[in-house]
Design an enzyme around this catalytic site. Structure first.
Site, short mmCIF file in Angstrom:
data_model
loop_
_atom_site.label_atom_id
_atom_site.label_comp_id
_atom_site.label_asym_id
_atom_site.label_seq_id
_atom_site.Cartn_x
_atom_site.Cartn_y
_atom_site.Cartn_z
N GLU A 174 -21.34 14.40 -20.44
CA GLU A 174 -22.13 15.42 -19.75
C GLU A 174 -22.57 14.93 -18.38
O GLU A 174 -22.53 15.67 -17.40
CB GLU A 174 -23.35 15.78 -20.60
N LYS A 220 -23.31 12.73 -24.22
CA LYS A 220 -24.14 12.77 -23.02
C LYS A 220 -23.51 11.98 -21.88
O LYS A 220 -23.78 12.23 -20.70
CB LYS A 220 -25.55 12.22 -23.32
N GLU A 273 -35.49 28.49 -20.93
CA GLU A 273 -34.67 29.18 -21.91
C GLU A 273 -35.44 30.32 -22.59
O GLU A 273 -34.89 31.38 -22.86
CB GLU A 273 -34.18 28.19 -22.97
N SER A 308 -26.78 29.88 -23.02
CA SER A 308 -27.84 29.76 -22.02
C SER A 308 -27.31 29.01 -20.81
O SER A 308 -26.57 28.04 -20.94
CB SER A 308 -29.02 29.01 -22.62
N CYS A 325 -29.86 15.62 -33.37
CA CYS A 325 -29.67 14.38 -32.59
C CYS A 325 -30.08 13.13 -33.36
O CYS A 325 -29.58 12.04 -33.08
CB CYS A 325 -30.46 14.45 -31.29
N GLU A 341 -20.33 19.66 -12.45
CA GLU A 341 -21.44 20.59 -12.19
C GLU A 341 -22.77 19.86 -12.08
O GLU A 341 -23.76 20.42 -11.60
CB GLU A 341 -21.57 21.63 -13.33
N GLU A 344 -35.32 33.06 -20.32
CA GLU A 344 -33.98 33.65 -20.37
C GLU A 344 -33.85 34.58 -21.57
O GLU A 344 -33.32 35.69 -21.46
CB GLU A 344 -32.97 32.50 -20.49
N CYS A 362 -28.07 22.63 -25.02
CA CYS A 362 -28.46 21.23 -24.76
C CYS A 362 -27.54 20.21 -25.39
O CYS A 362 -27.66 19.02 -25.13
CB CYS A 362 -29.90 21.01 -25.23
#
Lengths: 649, 156, 575
Positions: C360, C357, C278, C318, C503, C365, C281, C298
């Site tokens: 996720e 998560k 990142e 990102s 988190c 993907e 990036e 994230c």
């Protein structure tokens, strides 16, 4: 309407700033016209409020117009609101030039021709005659009683309802002709908002929505909270089933309500006002919309009302069908586009209400009292009534009484007088059993307290409340347990669901009432059913008290009242349901059993055919048999049986 | 631009306090509140659909199913109750096999409970598409429905 | 301050407080259900009712402001009777299956029923029964157990500004549901799990994957690897009575091995990996006039939120996967190769403080060739459960280290668990990528702490000052993004975390709204960072190795294949 009329209307409005004595002669003559004193042609008044329409007044109206055209008679037809004598609807009044106005009852479409034929030929028919209206300026008819002496009207003190059924609700001129807006003009000219609050406080006016809170004091709270924007709300949600006082006032005399609102808004310093009206009142909404637009045209709403510097705009918000929205904070949430659930108080609406601004909410009847006080002063208002309950109260009387309808009495009048004098006594000459006052928040008054005075505090002593004015009279054929169940069901369906005591508590109270009005065959067959039933009854009062103690809002807090009240005065009836599983009044269908008398039954199968749940078994020409579990107690079998072979217990 | 657009147009810069009036107008226009329309209103007012659905389901007035060709309203006010409207309601529920607020499968009938029509002297009162039927007894229900069912056949 | 009387004792109270505030301050206990700290009281449950001298009825302690001279009885007979009856009423409409319920022993309703001495069923009648909503990968709804306290609705609306659920219908028919009562998976829910945290009963819980994980562990053909998020080691101790914020990373690793996991990796390693990618990036976009601001990716709740509400920002986000997914990808490629194992035989588990998560991990993907990079996600709560079910305790293990090749991490990867941590970590590495030097003054105080929106300006070179913003809680994400939408252009890099505080306050963490615990966990993370030897991601030897041996360099083709992802617009969902 011809242009000239609007000009006169504007002139009348302009003249409000002057004392009536200073008005021009022309204007005073016009006034007489609008007071229906100097008629050029006959007027036919037809009561087309919602109850009138329900009784057929719409067809009556059409027929009257047709008749006039057919017979080429030049007469004016005025639609008026509800005078309150609903049991005799449709009501038609006829006023010939120079003579008094005469009222006729139950003039359905088919009666129009006969009536008008008579009257236009100089005859006042005796049939359907109610009486003539007193008027010192008009020639009375001989041998015709005055309506004012009629048993229904004689004991009433009509102040809030004085114009209802008398004037055309759409006509601002007629309202002004009855001294309308005189109060507003005087106050705007001579009195500050603070002084107005004191004036109303002095009059002793208390909230007519049910809580009975002193109105002047309530206004003062809102006035004392400074803010750049304040709101004044009129509660026209009138959700109590059986109450239609507010509807009648709005349909019959909308300008009165609006005058009261303008005065109230001025008193607290609000420049925006809202009428929250239930959607189930379409005619009232139409009348209100019309009245508001007329007032806007004439500058009695908008900027700089009557040159006072005071601005006010009034909007209408329609309810969407939720009784709980009659509660102040719930209503505020509803207006704000949310679910109509109440908010914690404090902060009270006077401090943080609509859009978090100081807000005052008043009931329609409360506001309809204000113009009179403004015009005549506080002494006039408190000259009648009791020590703590001044003025009058409008009641909507329904149920087992002969004269159902709307009436207005002095506070302090005895319940007995309402039921027997004004109400005409119990229908079908049955016995009085109880009067339910205050709807689902109220309680019942039993026979032994018929003497009770109508007063906020006195009613509470017997476990009833003033409520908004719904008064249901019940005769000996009413089951009080069923009445309690009906109101509990209503509360449960209308509970918003936010707080546990109301949502769950009233639900269990209703379950208990259902359990004791359910037949054995419908019960859960487990052996604990009767134990559960007893237990719930034992805890009924405890539950009711906790709900009263801890519910979030008035709906929940007063929800148990009908049950507690009926328990208090009709305990024996409850006990018969619980222990003997019978309903003395014969109302609780499920406690009634239907049996076929085998000796009388010839097996014609008529009842079996009619039975909606196929509960009747039996072959042709063999005595039939009713399966109790399937029987829904509709009673149709009894109706069709030609052999009187079905027993009802 | 359709009818919903023209309703929304009447509320420029609308805040949440316009939600209920908009819903009322949309329902009057379309007879019920469809998912698509609620989504459009949500987009217009910047309100989550769950909030609009939460508000609409709170009030008696709003429907999420189209009305039947014959919309039956049963009055359950005090006077009608005392005169037996509960049984009338049960009859209708049984005959049509729907609950209040629902529409029959074939779209012919829908049922609604209303609080008080204001014609208490004629209790028990029901209306069918606005037409008032007075002094209705449970025994009349089968015939009333039969008549309307025949009308449906005739119109078909 | 002035004086009031509570239970015949004089206590001090101040203007603006409620009765409940004053009593909490002086350790006078009043039970509550619907009360939420930091939000306006609604007065819905009527459990905190107290008797107030001069009032006819009882008043709620949570919503009644104190006034001088008040006389209050919190446990008068009337008040206790009302409280008890209200609980009994809840129970009268509640399933009787406590012994089978996921909250058995950990349920607010159970606690209240016991505290109030409920001993009989007084009220009878129908109970509302509703179908389970099993539709979403992350959260399970059991409306029959819902007591309509409204906390889930409020957290979703007021804290997260998502409003996936609301009260529907009225009175006894009221339920909490999505628009048109569809499954959560068809709604705009972002699966953040804040609702699960505040639910007092078993009505809301995570979809549990304990069974699947145990099956994999017991399957001799599978190698089961587990990664644990930075927040876990500073939180798990709380579930076993240890002091809040104690870091038990070593013991935790030991316990994980005792549970049967074959390899134990710290997600902080892949957090370092995320930073490498990142930061590269960010530098690339700054130097080549790319889409700025760059926004972190994230937090999967945030990603779904962005796809629904801010799809115009898709190009700003990102393309880096989250540390969880990056770890998953390198496990089933680099690690599998190194160990000579077929990736089909690796069962990859992640222990996360997060419910999103789980969603996720199931995104299409993140599945390659039919094999999901992450097979199962367990929340902190599930992890604690697994430890208990195995009869273990945190005192049952000696501290152990992590496994190679991912066993090393920089403390920059560790502070990912706190809001602002990703930003600080990224800045440390970006600084090096741009200047070639090590950032000495590493503590960016202005992006630390529990504030919802934090900003800083950082001078990288003489010519380059970058503006950074950190938002936690989706309401605050909206704030920053709306500003950028309106034209604000002085921000280069935005860190968004779905959960307020980051988190450490995630949807998978221990229940309740204990902000003291959150602060302790946060402090623990920064303390670890302060004293660590390796504080910058690029200094992590394991990171150097994976690039040398496998990935090449950040943003290489291999990196793009394994460590980057794409997003999709979700505007058609009922928003």
């Amino acid at each position: 309407m011809p242009n000239t009329s609007t000009n006169i209307r504007s002139e009348l409005v302009q003249s409000l700033n002057k004392n009536p004595g200073d008005w021009s002669q022309d204007l005073q003559d016009e006034l007489k016209n609008y007071q229906h004193k100097e008629l050029e042609k006959p007027i036919i008044y037809i009561g087309t409020g919602t109850c009138g329409l329900g009784a057929g007044a719409g067809d009556t109206l059409k027929e009257v117009k047709d008749y006039l055209e057919r017979n080429d008679i030049d007469a004016e037809v005025k639609e008026v609101g509800c005078i309150g004598f609903c049991v005799e609807e449709p009501l038609v009044d006829i006023q010939l030039p120079g003579r008094t106005r005469v009222g006729f009852s139950e003039i359905t479409e088919d009666k129009v021709e006969g009536l008008l034929d008579s009257v236009f030929n100089g005859q006042i028919p005796a049939e359907h005659l109610v009486g003539q209206f007193k008027d010192q300026d008009l020639e009375p008819y001989e041998d015709i009683d005055y309506i004012e002496d009629h048993p229904f009207f004689r004991n009433q003190t009509r102040r809030v309802l004085e114009n209802c059924g008398r004037v055309e609700p759409t006509s601002l001129e007629e309202y002004i002709a009855q001294d309308g807006f005189q109060g507003l003009a005087k106050i705007l000219r001579t009195t500050t908002p603070e002084e107005l609050c004191d004036l109303i406080k002095d009059s002793g006016l208390r909230g007519r929505g049910g809580a009975g809170f002193p109105t002047g004091l309530k206004w003062k709270f809102a006035l004392d909270n400074a803010a750049e924007q304040k709101y004044f709300i009129c509660n026209a949600d009138e959700g109590d089933p059986g109450a239609f006082m507010d509807r009648a006032v709005i349909e019959g005399d909308p300008y009165r309500l609006l005058e009261g609102m303008i005065l109230g808004s001025y008193a607290i310093g609000a420049s925006k006002a809202i009428v929250y009206i239930r959607a189930e009142y379409p005619l009232a909404i139409t009348r209100l919309n019309h009245a508001i637009s007329v007032l806007k045209e004439e500058g009695l709403l908008g900027d700089n009302i009557l040159n006072s510097g005071f601005n006010l705009e009034i909007k209408i918000k329609k309810g969407a069908g939720a009784f709980v929205c009659g509660e102040e904070t719930a209503m505020i949430n509803s207006i704000q586009g949310k679910r109509g659930m109440p908010s914690p108080r404090p902060p009270y609406p006077a401090e943080k209400g609509l859009f978090n601004k100081p807000t005052n909410i008043n009931n329609v009847e409360t506001l309809a009292n204000v113009p009179g006080i403004a015009r005549n002063g506080p002494e006039w208002f408190k000259s009648i009534g009791t020590e703590d309950s001044k003025g009058t109260k409008v009641f909507a009387v329904s149920g087992d009484v002969k004269n159902t309808g709307l009436l207005e009495v002095e506070m302090g009048v005895r319940l007995k007088e309402i039921v027997y004098n004004i109400g005409g006594g119990i229908a079908d000459d049955n016995e009085f059993k109880a009067a339910q006052i205050g709807g689902p928040s109220g309680g019942c008054v039993p026979k032994q307290h018929l003497d009770i005075e109508i007063d906020y505090e006195t009613l509470q002593e017997v476990g009833a409340v003033m409520g908004s004015g719904g008064l249901v009279i019940m005769d000996e054929n009413t089951c009080m347990v069923d009445v309690a169940k009906f109101f509990m069901d209503f509360i449960q369906r209308e509970s918003c669901g936010k707080c546990i005591p109301c949502r769950e508590g009233t639900r269990r109270m209703l379950d208990t009432l259902k359990a004791i009005t359910r037949s054995r065959s419908q019960e859960d067959k487990s052996k604990h059913e009767s134990l559960k039933r007893f237990k719930s009854v034992v805890y009924l009062k405890r539950l009711a008290n906790v709900i009263q103690d801890s519910a979030h809002c008035g709906l929940g807090q007063t929800g148990p009242n009908p049950v507690l009240s009926t328990l208090r005065w009709f305990r024996d009836e409850y006990e018969k349901h619980i222990y003997e599983r019978t309903c003395p009044a014969g109302v609780c269908k499920n406690l009634i059993t239907y049996n076929v008398d085998e000796d009388k039954c010839v097996g014609c199968t008529l009842c079996a055919q009619k039975c909606p749940s196929d509960a009747i078994k039996g072959k042709q020409q063999v005595p039939h048999y009713i399966v109790d579990e399937e029987c829904v107690r509709c009673g149709q079998c009894v109706e069709v049986c030609r052999f009187d072979a079905i027993n009802v217990k | 631009m359709d009818s919903i657009d023209s309703i929304l147009e009447k509320y420029p810069n609308a805040g949440r306090d316009s939600l209920i009036p908009i819903l009322q107008e949309v329902q009057e226009e379309e007879n019920y509140l469809s998912k698509d329309n609620v989504k459009r209103i949500g987009k217009y007012l910047g309100l989550p659909t769950s909030k609009i659905y939460g508000v609409a389901t709170f009030y008696n007035q709003f429907r999420f199913e189209a009305l039947g060709n014959y919309h039956i309203q049963i009055c359950r006010g005090t006077a009608c109750h005392v005169k037996g409207s509960e049984q009338v309601l049960e009859e209708f529920k049984r005959e049509l096999d729907i609950e209040p607020g629902e529409t029959s499968r074939n779209g012919d009938f829908s049922l609604e409970i209303v609080s008080c029509i204001g014609a208490c002297g004629l209790a028990p009162v029901i209306t069918v598409n606005g037409e008032v039927h007075s002094k209705v007894q449970p025994g009349d229900v089968k015939d009333i429905i039969k008549n309307y069912r025949e009308e449906v056949k005739e119109n078909a | 301050m002035f004086e009031i009387q509570v239970n015949d004792k004089t206590i001090k109270a101040k203007k603006g407080e409620t009765i409940l505030d004053a009593c909490k301050r002086t350790d006078i206990y009043i039970p509550t259900i619907c009360y939420m700290e930091g939000l306006e009281p609604t007065g819905a449950c009527r459990v905190c009712v107290v008797e107030l001298e001069g009032q006819d009825g009882l008043v709620t302690a949570c919503a009644t402001p104190v006034e001088e001279g008040m006389e209050i009885q919190t446990h008068s007979q009337r008040a206790v009777r009302a409280r008890k009856t209200n609980i009994e009423l809840i129970l009268a409409d509640h399933p009787d299956d406590c012994l089978y319920c996921v909250r058995n022993g950990d349920c607010e309703l159970q606690v209240l029923a016991e505290d109030l001495g409920v001993r009989q069923r007084r009220y009878f009648g129908d109970k509302n029964e509703y179908d389970l909503d099993d539709s979403s990968p992350a959260i399970k709804r059991d409306p029959s157990k819902c007591i309509l306290c409204g906390k889930c609705v409020r957290v979703c609306e007021e804290v997260q500004t998502v409003s996936a659920i609301d009260f529907v219908n009225r009175g006894s028919e009221t339920i909490v549901d999505t628009a048109y009562e569809e499954g959560l998976n068809l709604s705009n829910c972002v699966y953040c799990g804040q609702c699960v945290r505040v639910c007092p009963t078993g009505a809301l819980r995570e979809q549990s994957h304990i069974k699947e994980v145990k099956e994999a562990i017991n399957n001799p053909d599978k190698m089961v690897v587990v990664q644990n998020a930075p927040s876990i080691s500073v939180t798990i101790g709380e579930e076993f009575g240890l002091r809040k914020g104690k870091d038990v990373v070593g013991i935790m690793n030991g316990v994980l091995r005792r549970l049967g996991f074959d390899r134990v990796f710290p997600t902080s390693f892949s957090a370092d990996l995320t930073i490498m990618e990142e930061a590269a990036e960010l530098v690339e976009r700054i130097e080549n006039d790319g889409d700025l601001p760059l926004i972190t990716s994230c937090s999967p709740g945030w990603i779904k939120f962005m796809e629904e509400y801010y799809p115009d920002f898709i190009d700003n986000v990102s393309t880096c996967r989250s540390p969880q997914q990056m770890m998953g990808a390198v496990i089933k490629s680099y690690f599998a190769e190194e160990e000579g194992i077929d990736p089909e035989n690796i069962y990859s588990v992640a222990i996360m403080p997060c419910t999103a998560k789980k969603f996720e991990a199931e995104r299409p993907e993140h599945t390659r060739g039919g094999n999901p990079d992450i097979d199962a996600v367990l929340t902190t709560r599930e992890f604690a459960r697994m430890i208990e079910l195995a009869g273990l305790d945190l005192s049952d293990a000696e501290p152990e280290g992590h496994d190679t090749p991912f066993g090393e991490r920089s403390s920059a990867g560790k502070i990912f668990g706190a809001s602002g941590g990703v930003m600080e970590a990224a800045v440390r590495t970006a600084y090096n990528f741009i200047t070639g030097e090590d950032l000495e003054d590493m503590d960016l105080e202005s992006v630390r702490g529990l504030n919802g929106v934090k900003e800083a300006k950082i001078q990288i070179t003489e010519d380059l000052e970058i503006g950074v913003a950190v938002a936690s809680g989706l309401k605050n994400a909206r704030k920053i993004l709306d500003q950028v939408k309106e034209g604000r252009d002085d921000i280069h890099f935005i860190e968004v975390m779905t959960c307020p505080g980051g988190c450490i306050n995630g949807g998978g963490q221990p229940r309740g709204m204990d902000m003291e615990a959150v602060k302790s966990r946060m402090k623990a993370l920064y303390n670890i960072d302060k004293t660590d030897k390796v504080r910058r991601s690029y200094e992590n030897n394991a990171i150097k190795r994976i690039y040398d041996e496998f990935l090449g360099e950040p943003l290489s083709e291999k990196s793009h294949e394994l460590l980057h992802t794409t997003y999709k617009k979700r505007e058609d969902v009922l928003l």
